[in-house]
Design an enzyme around this catalytic site. Structure first.
Site, short mmCIF file in Angstrom:
data_model
loop_
_atom_site.label_atom_id
_atom_site.label_comp_id
_atom_site.label_asym_id
_atom_site.label_seq_id
_atom_site.Cartn_x
_atom_site.Cartn_y
_atom_site.Cartn_z
N ARG A 116 25.51 -10.00 -5.94
CA ARG A 116 24.98 -9.48 -7.05
C ARG A 116 24.02 -10.45 -7.79
NH1 ARG A 116 30.45 -9.39 -7.52
NH2 ARG A 116 31.29 -7.16 -7.57
N LYS A 138 8.93 -5.65 -8.44
CA LYS A 138 9.70 -4.43 -7.90
C LYS A 138 10.11 -4.64 -6.59
CE LYS A 138 6.73 -1.19 -8.92
NZ LYS A 138 6.18 0.24 -8.89
N GLU A 180 -7.33 -2.37 -2.71
CA GLU A 180 -6.21 -2.63 -3.89
C GLU A 180 -6.99 -3.53 -4.92
OE1 GLU A 180 -3.64 -1.08 -4.49
OE2 GLU A 180 -2.55 -0.05 -2.49
N ARG A 237 1.71 0.39 -16.75
CA ARG A 237 1.51 -0.03 -15.49
C ARG A 237 1.40 0.94 -14.39
NH1 ARG A 237 6.33 -4.07 -13.08
NH2 ARG A 237 5.84 -4.08 -11.00
N ASN A 241 -1.57 2.91 -10.50
CA ASN A 241 -1.85 4.13 -9.34
C ASN A 241 -3.28 4.68 -9.19
OD1 ASN A 241 0.87 3.78 -8.60
ND2 ASN A 241 1.49 5.39 -10.59
N HIS A 244 -4.13 6.39 -6.04
CA HIS A 244 -2.75 6.47 -5.28
C HIS A 244 -2.44 7.90 -5.10
CE1 HIS A 244 -2.84 2.48 -5.04
NE2 HIS A 244 -1.83 2.20 -4.66
N1 LIG Z 1 6.70 -4.25 -4.73
C1 LIG Z 1 5.60 -3.69 -5.09
O1 LIG Z 1 5.07 -3.85 -6.26
C2 LIG Z 1 4.56 -3.38 -3.86
C3 LIG Z 1 3.29 -2.98 -4.33
C4 LIG Z 1 2.55 -2.54 -3.31
C5 LIG Z 1 3.01 -2.49 -2.06
N2 LIG Z 1 4.40 -2.66 -1.97
C6 LIG Z 1 4.89 -2.44 -0.50
O2 LIG Z 1 4.21 -3.24 0.35
C7 LIG Z 1 4.11 -2.82 1.74
C8 LIG Z 1 2.96 -2.75 2.29
O3 LIG Z 1 2.56 -4.63 2.30
P1 LIG Z 1 1.55 -4.99 3.37
O4 LIG Z 1 0.15 -4.40 3.32
O5 LIG Z 1 1.44 -6.60 3.26
O6 LIG Z 1 2.15 -4.58 4.96
P2 LIG Z 1 3.06 -5.37 5.87
O7 LIG Z 1 4.04 -6.41 5.27
O8 LIG Z 1 3.64 -4.22 6.85
O9 LIG Z 1 1.89 -6.31 6.79
C9 LIG Z 1 0.93 -5.74 7.35
C10 LIG Z 1 0.81 -5.98 9.03
O10 LIG Z 1 0.38 -7.33 8.97
C11 LIG Z 1 1.18 -8.38 9.57
N3 LIG Z 1 1.00 -9.76 9.08
C12 LIG Z 1 1.37 -9.87 7.85
N4 LIG Z 1 0.85 -11.19 7.45
C13 LIG Z 1 -0.03 -11.75 8.41
C14 LIG Z 1 -0.73 -12.76 8.57
N5 LIG Z 1 -0.79 -13.72 7.81
N6 LIG Z 1 -1.40 -12.72 10.07
C15 LIG Z 1 -1.17 -11.61 11.09
N7 LIG Z 1 -0.36 -10.66 10.45
C16 LIG Z 1 0.17 -10.69 9.51
C17 LIG Z 1 2.33 -7.79 9.40
O11 LIG Z 1 3.24 -8.19 10.43
C18 LIG Z 1 2.14 -6.25 9.46
O12 LIG Z 1 2.06 -5.96 10.99
C19 LIG Z 1 4.67 -1.32 1.53
O13 LIG Z 1 5.83 -1.18 2.21
C20 LIG Z 1 4.59 -1.25 -0.01
O14 LIG Z 1 5.38 -0.03 -0.31
C21 LIG Z 1 5.03 -3.04 -2.74
ZN LIG Z 2 -1.15 0.54 -3.31
#
Ligand SMILES: NC(=O)c1ccc[n+]([C@@H]2O[C@H](COP(=O)([O-])OP(=O)(O)OC[C@H]3O[C@@H](n4cnc5c(N)ncnc54)[C@H](O)[C@@H]3O)[C@@H](O)[C@H]2O)c1
Ligand SMILES: [Zn+2]
Length: 362
Positions: A116, A138, A180, A237, A241, A244
């Site tokens: 939990r 989030k 972004e 917030r 977007n 997006h």
């Molecule tokens: N929670 C939120 O508020 C929020 C906001 C924006 C995005 N997201 C989520 O984030 C995700 C995307 O995140 P992302 O773009 O970081 O993608 P990701 O976590 O898939 O990373 C991108 C790629 O880079 C690799 N990688 C990561 N760090 C590395 C490093 N230092 N060196 C080499 N390779 C590395 C990973 O293994 C992956 O292949 C999505 O699922 C999205 O929905 C969440």
């Molecule tokens: Zn985004």
């Protein structure tokens, strides 16, 4: 090192941005009076690059999750919770996520539901993770029906953004993160656009470490201000977007395998710049500045071959699912307006215009 503070109804937490922070994790944990983590979680790519050495330094176990959007799902959460139980973690335990948004979203959600709710620390290793995914509380995973459909608001106890991890990030991922950064800068710190390297093709070397530190910290500061003002996404917030609405549609229309999320958002930002300009919300100069910032990202995966009507069809289904997304976010000269109505004809004509203006040469 820069230190930012997030206030949250679930507990305030700091965001640290600096070069080499993972090397002094023990000090950061001790000085922050944080509960030392019992396990580190990374994906298969980040584990050998960064996660493994962090686990070794702290003398704790390393859990690997597959990584990749297709594996950001319940089964990953279930597997993590199972492993934590096998390792006898209890309600007082803390875990550390080292990775991109996939890792922080999955680990944060697993931490929210394990016993939990246990504490978690976030060490984002992508630019997108540092300026976006790890901040704001989030967490969640995907369902077959769509992205991020189950989740929880469950902020980490600290965000440790080590700029050094960007040295191994592929250029394309860096560029997607920069999209972004452009979005966030437009919302709350437009001078930041001047810091964006005009040659992102050089990857990490296109900016010096201090430049990255400033870029990440200032972008994170804008996101923090936005989420503090609207933690549960009731209104403001939604500004985040920007770009997006079309971005998500482009990703969906191409089966999620042509664009990185940020690349689709870059096209989406161009689209809203044109829409807002046509409506007189954005001046000639504003439109040129925003489109110019996107142009610094260089060549994006093409959209010229896509059928505009099909792409825009995905916008309608996205909107139906997301009750909060009643309208578009459109840029103004000094920020954004949320909840703007855009009709199908306008959308299609903007996609056509972008296809003609950039699509052919891309
Ligand atoms: N929670 C939120 O508020 C929020 C906001 C924006 C995005 N997201 C989520 O984030 C995700 C995307 O995140 P992302 O773009 O970081 O993608 P990701 O976590 O898939 O990373 C991108 C790629 O880079 C690799 N990688 C990561 N760090 C590395 C490093 N230092 N060196 C080499 N390779 C590395 C990973 O293994 C992956 O292949 C999505 O699922 C999205 O929905 C969440
Ligand atoms: Zn985004």
């Amino acid at each position: 090192m820069r230190r930012l503070e997030v206030t949250s109804r679930w507990g305030d937490y700091p965001v640290l941005v600096g070069v080499g922070l993972l090397e002094s994790l023990e000090t950061i944990i001790a000085e922050g009076a944080l509960q030392p983590p019992c396990a580190v979680v990374s994906d298969r790519i980040v584990a050998p690059l960064w996660g493994g050495s962090v686990a070794e330094r702290l003398g704790i176990g390393l859990d690997e999750i597959p990584g990749g959007e297709a594996d950001k799902r319940w089964s990953a959460v279930e597997a993590l919770c199972g492993r934590w139980l096998d390792a006898e973690l209890d309600r007082s335990a803390t875990v550390l996520a080292v990775g991109g948004g996939i890792v922080t979203d999955t680990v944060g959600f697993a931490a929210a539901v394990f016993m939990r709710g246990i504490g978690w620390l976030a060490a984002p290793t992508t630019l997108l993770g540092m300026v976006d995914a790890a901040i704001g509380g989030k967490t969640g995973v995907n369902l077959q029906q769509g992205k991020n459909l189950v989740g929880a608001f469950w902020p980490p106890r600290i965000v440790i953004a080590d700029i050094a991890t960007l040295t191994t990030l592929p250029q394309r991922e860096l560029r997607a993160g920069l999209a972004e950064v452009i979005k966030t800068a437009w919302i709350g710190d437009q001078k930041l656009l001047q810091l964006i390297p005009s040659t992102p093709d050089l990857g990490y070397r296109s900016l010096d470490p201090a430049g990255w530190e400033e870029l990440v910290a200032r972008t994170a500061a804008v996101k923090i201000a936005v989420v503090i003002a609207d933690e549960r996404e009731a209104g403001g917030r939604r500004a985040l977007n920007l770009g997006h609405t079309l971005g998500h549609a482009l990703e969906a229309a191409t089966g999620y395998d042509r664009f990185l999320h940020g690349e689709a958002v870059a096209w989406g930002i161009e689209a809203v710049a044109v829409l807002a300009h046509r409506r007189g919300l954005l001046s000639d100069d504003g439109c040129a500045r925003l489109r110019g910032a996107v142009a610094t990202l260089g060549t994006l995966p093409p959209i010229a071959d896509l059928d505009p009507e099909t792409v825009c069809g995905f916008i309608a289904s996205d909107k139906k699912r997301d009750a909060s997304g009643v309208g578009w976010v459109l840029p103004t000269d000094d920020g954004v307006r949320i909840d703007q109505a855009v009709n199908l004809g306008e959308m299609i004509s903007v996609v056509r215009l972008l296809q003609e203006s950039r699509g052919k040469t891309d």
